[in-house]
Design an enzyme around this catalytic site. Sequence first.
Site, PDB file in Angstrom:
ATOM      1  CB  THR A  36      39.587 -31.117  47.720  1.00  0.00           C
ATOM      2  OG1 THR A  36      39.100 -30.442  46.552  1.00  0.00           O
ATOM      3  CG2 THR A  36      41.080 -31.371  47.557  1.00  0.00           C
ATOM      4  CG  LEU A  46      44.634 -34.553  37.462  1.00  0.00           C
ATOM      5  CD1 LEU A  46      46.082 -34.262  37.082  1.00  0.00           C
ATOM      6  CD2 LEU A  46      43.854 -35.049  36.243  1.00  0.00           C
ATOM      7  CE  LYS A  47      40.435 -29.391  43.277  1.00  0.00           C
ATOM      8  NZ  LYS A  47      39.172 -29.544  43.999  1.00  0.00           N
ATOM      9  CG  LEU A  48      45.581 -33.795  46.363  1.00  0.00           C
ATOM     10  CD1 LEU A  48      46.358 -34.753  47.262  1.00  0.00           C
ATOM     11  CD2 LEU A  48      44.947 -32.688  47.198  1.00  0.00           C
TER      12      LEU A  48
END
Length: 291
Positions: free
Chosen positions: A94, A169-171
């Site tokens: 991340t 999108l991960k955040l």
Amino acid sequence: MSTTVAVLGTGIMGSGMAANLIARGFEVQVWNRTRDRTRPLVEAGARAAASPAEAVQGADVVLTVLFDEGVTAHVMEQALPSCSPETVWAQAGTVGVKGTDDLARLAEQHGVRMVDTPVLGTKEPAEQGALVVLTAGEGTALAAARPVLEAFSSREVHVGDEPGRASGLKLACNAWVTTLTAGVAQSMAMARAMGADPRLFLEAISGGALDADYAHLKGEMMLSGEYPVSFPVHGALKDLDLMVASARGHGIASGVLDGVRVQFKAAELSGFRDDDIASVFEAVTPDDDTR
């Protein structure tokens, strides 16, 4: 001929991902800054490397599962000169959108194709091969990496062809995870303070539109006061910094994230830095509270 995968970073997530790759028959070469963490993987069939450069030699796919952009760049600056032009770098840490862009430029400088492949899930899903992988990248490079990604994931959510889209999108997903966890802590602390058994909060939401399995998972940890780590507080704070910066950079109000970050920072300052994020409960509970 089997695919050779170099896994750089065998911590909470990387170790489970590498173990699934071994179980699926991939040739796995592992490197970790603390070499002892590679020992269980070596016993399972992996080969440990003394350096990132050694780990990536002969690798078809390089999988990075490192803490942040700075660490990832430092490791890959050592590794990329030893990669072949056919190597695909799957970046699963991340690091945010800007971090992904910077790493993609680093890969390009060395003639290596990078795909953006962060994952959703923590320790147990990584070990079970049940992560959700978010993907963004050029089609042929992603196709080459996909069999590797499928070894430790239950499904893929494809975001686009441009690296950075999946990391964005991960955040957004981690904003939900941290906000939900902090919200469960707040609700359970309020229930207790106002005379109700906090377990009744979990019972009240159970089975209804407000329910979430994750709320029960973290809520039970809060009730027990035991926080075995799946996602550490210091990792959540790193991600929250990325979330806040990204939100502000795109003109999105960050008040909710700012508040959540305050609570996780309080948990860190209270001695829970390396504990699971469920320990944020301790930051909203009076010091004289008893379970």
